[in-house]
Design an enzyme around this catalytic site. Structure first.
Site, PDB file in Angstrom:
ATOM      1  N   VAL A   2       0.830  -1.178   0.000  1.00 59.15           N
ATOM      2  CA  VAL A   2       0.000   0.000   0.000  1.00 59.15           C
ATOM      3  C   VAL A   2       0.871   1.237   0.000  1.00 59.15           C
ATOM      4  CG1 VAL A   2      -1.696   1.309   1.295  1.00 59.15           C
ATOM      5  CG2 VAL A   2      -1.861  -1.162   1.181  1.00 59.15           C
ATOM      6  N   TRP A 183      -1.993  -9.716   5.231  1.00 51.64           N
ATOM      7  CA  TRP A 183      -0.800  -9.561   4.409  1.00 51.64           C
ATOM      8  C   TRP A 183      -0.207  -8.148   4.431  1.00 51.64           C
ATOM      9  CZ3 TRP A 183      -0.139 -10.424  -1.583  1.00 51.64           C
ATOM     10  CH2 TRP A 183       1.198 -10.716  -1.856  1.00 51.64           C
ATOM     11  N   ASP A 184      -0.930  -7.167   4.927  1.00 46.18           N
ATOM     12  CA  ASP A 184      -0.380  -5.809   4.919  1.00 46.18           C
ATOM     13  C   ASP A 184      -0.778  -5.066   6.195  1.00 46.18           C
ATOM     14  OD1 ASP A 184       1.139  -3.760   3.745  1.00 46.18           O
ATOM     15  OD2 ASP A 184      -0.627  -2.817   2.873  1.00 46.18           O
ATOM     16  N   LEU A 185      -0.732  -5.759   7.328  1.00 49.08           N
ATOM     17  CA  LEU A 185      -1.193  -5.134   8.569  1.00 49.08           C
ATOM     18  C   LEU A 185      -0.042  -4.382   9.237  1.00 49.08           C
ATOM     19  CD1 LEU A 185      -3.860  -4.844  10.050  1.00 49.08           C
ATOM     20  CD2 LEU A 185      -3.057  -6.538  11.675  1.00 49.08           C
ATOM     21  N   ASN A 189      -2.644   0.772   8.644  1.00 48.13           N
ATOM     22  CA  ASN A 189      -3.822   0.018   8.220  1.00 48.13           C
ATOM     23  C   ASN A 189      -4.651  -0.464   9.404  1.00 48.13           C
ATOM     24  OD1 ASN A 189      -3.765   0.277   5.481  1.00 48.13           O
ATOM     25  ND2 ASN A 189      -2.671  -1.633   5.092  1.00 48.13           N
TER      26      ASN A 189
END
Length: 284
Positions: A2, A183-185, A189
């Site tokens: 992100v 997967w993108d914590l 986020n």
């Protein structure tokens, strides 16, 4: 990954038109200016009955294709609730959280890491729904891409690290897991909410081993002296086998470097905090 940058004008225009269409279709009213990211636009709205919500329009790609399925599986357990979605466009209507209070605003980094650990424990308790990308496929793909990466990696010490990461990956690749991964914590986020203190947003869903989730929490607001303490806190919160989690975290370090080398954005290895995490976790 992100990114917090504004889309190119043509992309932004497309998303704006799509948002306008869904405001009409779902009988929504814009409540504040939109928030822009690399691939999405999020618009605070109110619904026909006056309830607050958030309209998310985005460019569909393989990373976000399973977002609705993941949010439906979690059903608000540690993550933002999905209120409605349009599968062909990936447009989502979400409960509205407090975009002005991300987890990154917590001054105590260890407290923030503990929040991430608690959320990850809840999120990865759910089995992945059918149809998501699978960590096993990604792992085998990384192995296939490694020779090219080693050929173009300019730094000898980083080449050695990448070989060590690949060796760790081979130890676990045949048991990739079946849990629902965010997967993108990372700190950005996770947002505050009136329903729960903190909730996860913006998943890039994957079916796999929870050990693959840890790198963002280790690299955000990076502190070299705190790497192992964070790792222990996260593996403890998730109840993970420490050696398997170490191997999957090193695999994630490898994945990130493969992306950088393939995109021509490798930069200075000594300045890359993810590589620093890898150096801290590999077995001497």
């Amino acid at each position: 990954m992100v990114g917090e940058v504004t889309p190119a004008p043509s992309d932004h225009t497309l998303l704006t038109h799509r948002a306008d269409a869904f405001l009409t279709r779902w009988e929504l009213r814009a409540a504040a200016p939109p928030l822009s990211g690399m691939c999405a636009l999020v618009l605070p709205v109110t619904t026909a009955d006056g309830s607050p919500a958030a309209l998310k329009v985005q460019h569909l790609d393989e990373e976000c294709a399973g977002e609705a399925a993941a949010l439906l599986t979690w059903a608000g357990d540690g993550a933002v609730r999905l209120l409605a979605h349009d599968a062909p466009t990936g447009t989502l209507l979400l409960e509205r959280l407090d975009e002005h209070r991300p987890l990154s605003t917590l001054p105590d980094t260890r407290e923030a890491v503990a929040v991430l650990g608690g959320l990850l424990a809840r999120l990865t308790a759910h089995p992945a729904p059918p149809g998501l990308r699978r960590l096993g496929d990604i792992a085998h793909g990384m192995t296939a891409r490694l020779p090219r990466a080693l050929a173009v990696e300019p730094d000898p010490a980083t080449r050695r690290l990448l070989r060590d990461c690949a060796a760790a990956l081979r130890e676990v690749a045949d048991e990739p897991g079946d849990r629902l991964l965010h997967w993108d914590l990372h700190f950005g986020n996770v947002l505050a909410s009136s329903r729960a203190p903190w909730l996860a947003i913006d998943p890039k869903p994957l079916a796999g081993d929870p050990g693959f989730e840890l790198l963002p929490a280790l690299a955000n607001r990076y502190d070299p002296a705190d790497t192992l303490a964070r790792f222990d806190a996260l593996t403890g919160a998730l109840g993970l086998d420490r050696e398997r989690a170490r191997a999957w975290t090193l695999a994630r370090v490898l994945q990130n470097r493969l992306w950088q080398l393939e995109e021509g954005a490798a930069g200075r290895p000594e300045d890359d905090v993810r590589l620093a995490v890898g150096r801290a976790l590999r077995v001497p």
